[in-house]
Design a protein around this motif. Structure first.
Motif, PDB file in Angstrom:
ATOM      1  N   LEU A   9       0.971  -1.308   0.030  1.00 51.12           N
ATOM      2  CA  LEU A   9      -0.181  -0.131   0.012  1.00 51.12           C
ATOM      3  C   LEU A   9       0.920   1.023  -0.096  1.00 51.12           C
ATOM      4  CD1 LEU A   9      -2.882  -0.932   2.445  1.00 51.12           C
ATOM      5  CD2 LEU A   9      -3.010  -0.629   0.084  1.00 51.12           C
ATOM      6  N   GLU A  10       1.807   1.229   0.679  1.00 53.84           N
ATOM      7  CA  GLU A  10       2.768   2.344   0.764  1.00 53.84           C
ATOM      8  C   GLU A  10       3.522   2.599  -0.462  1.00 53.84           C
ATOM      9  OE1 GLU A  10       5.765   2.047   4.026  1.00 53.84           O
ATOM     10  OE2 GLU A  10       3.992   1.624   5.273  1.00 53.84           O
ATOM     11  N   ASP A  11       3.862   1.497  -1.043  1.00 53.98           N
ATOM     12  CA  ASP A  11       4.628   1.955  -2.290  1.00 53.98           C
ATOM     13  C   ASP A  11       3.629   2.215  -3.494  1.00 53.98           C
ATOM     14  OD1 ASP A  11       6.703   0.431  -1.350  1.00 53.98           O
ATOM     15  OD2 ASP A  11       6.670  -1.457  -2.482  1.00 53.98           O
ATOM     16  N   GLU A  12       2.541   1.700  -3.432  1.00 53.19           N
ATOM     17  CA  GLU A  12       1.283   2.146  -4.572  1.00 53.19           C
ATOM     18  C   GLU A  12       1.058   3.598  -4.143  1.00 53.19           C
ATOM     19  OE1 GLU A  12      -1.066   1.944  -7.586  1.00 53.19           O
ATOM     20  OE2 GLU A  12       0.427   0.665  -7.147  1.00 53.19           O
ATOM     21  N   PHE A  13       0.728   4.038  -3.021  1.00 55.02           N
ATOM     22  CA  PHE A  13       0.528   5.345  -2.518  1.00 55.02           C
ATOM     23  C   PHE A  13       1.478   6.354  -2.993  1.00 55.02           C
ATOM     24  CE2 PHE A  13      -0.067   8.671   1.018  1.00 55.02           C
ATOM     25  CZ  PHE A  13      -1.268   9.198   0.606  1.00 55.02           C
ATOM     26  N   PHE A  14       2.907   6.174  -2.776  1.00 60.21           N
ATOM     27  CA  PHE A  14       4.101   6.909  -3.272  1.00 60.21           C
ATOM     28  C   PHE A  14       3.950   7.066  -4.855  1.00 60.21           C
ATOM     29  CE2 PHE A  14       8.246   6.766  -4.977  1.00 60.21           C
ATOM     30  CZ  PHE A  14       8.871   7.858  -4.586  1.00 60.21           C
ATOM     31  N   LYS A  15       3.851   5.824  -5.313  1.00 60.75           N
ATOM     32  CA  LYS A  15       3.757   5.920  -7.034  1.00 60.75           C
ATOM     33  C   LYS A  15       2.735   6.956  -7.329  1.00 60.75           C
ATOM     34  CE  LYS A  15       2.713   3.085 -10.872  1.00 60.75           C
ATOM     35  NZ  LYS A  15       2.432   1.773 -11.515  1.00 60.75           N
ATOM     36  N   ILE A  16       1.454   6.722  -6.885  1.00 58.60           N
ATOM     37  CA  ILE A  16       0.274   7.760  -7.222  1.00 58.60           C
ATOM     38  C   ILE A  16       0.540   9.290  -6.771  1.00 58.60           C
ATOM     39  CG2 ILE A  16      -2.161   8.404  -6.747  1.00 58.60           C
ATOM     40  CD1 ILE A  16      -2.673   5.352  -6.262  1.00 58.60           C
ATOM     41  N   VAL A  17       0.995   9.468  -5.603  1.00 53.74           N
ATOM     42  CA  VAL A  17       1.390  10.664  -5.102  1.00 53.74           C
ATOM     43  C   VAL A  17       2.566  11.436  -5.887  1.00 53.74           C
ATOM     44  CG1 VAL A  17       1.883  12.188  -3.174  1.00 53.74           C
ATOM     45  CG2 VAL A  17       0.267  10.280  -3.074  1.00 53.74           C
ATOM     46  N   SER A  18       3.469  10.661  -5.972  1.00 48.81           N
ATOM     47  CA  SER A  18       4.786  11.217  -6.919  1.00 48.81           C
ATOM     48  C   SER A  18       4.547  11.396  -8.133  1.00 48.81           C
ATOM     49  CB  SER A  18       5.931  10.239  -6.594  1.00 48.81           C
ATOM     50  OG  SER A  18       5.760   8.899  -7.306  1.00 48.81           O
ATOM     51  N   GLU A  19       3.729  10.792  -8.898  1.00 53.82           N
ATOM     52  CA  GLU A  19       3.434  10.987 -10.323  1.00 53.82           C
ATOM     53  C   GLU A  19       2.682  12.133 -10.333  1.00 53.82           C
ATOM     54  OE1 GLU A  19       1.712   7.423 -11.983  1.00 53.82           O
ATOM     55  OE2 GLU A  19       3.374   6.312 -12.037  1.00 53.82           O
ATOM     56  N   ALA A  20       1.566  12.265  -9.410  1.00 55.66           N
ATOM     57  CA  ALA A  20       0.567  13.509  -9.373  1.00 55.66           C
ATOM     58  C   ALA A  20       1.481  14.744  -9.059  1.00 55.66           C
ATOM     59  CB  ALA A  20      -0.468  13.540  -8.415  1.00 55.66           C
TER      60      ALA A  20
END
Length: 64
Positions: A9-20
């Motif tokens: 979940l942390e990895d996916e959240f990081f991916k989404i937020v960093s891309e945004a």
């Protein structure tokens, strides 16, 4: 198993937020600057939180 799920979940959240952040503000977020907390808080606060808004606000010289 719970720890592995949290890491996913942390990895996916990081991916989404960093891309945004990159797409919206042209800000690159480093993994070491990204702090995530996954817990079971009050329903109105959600399950995942991060202080990344403060980092983005600092980069933009705006309030979070």
């Amino acid at each position: 198993m719970h720890g592995n799920t949290n890491q996913m979940l942390e990895d996916e959240f990081f991916k989404i937020v960093s891309e945004a952040a990159k797409n919206a503000y042209n800000i690159a977020i480093k993994k070491e600057d990204f702090h995530v907390s996954i817990s079971t808080p009050k329903a109105e606060f959600g399950d995942i939180s991060s202080s990344i808004s403060f980092r983005i606000a600092k980069e933009l010289k705006q309030q979070p």
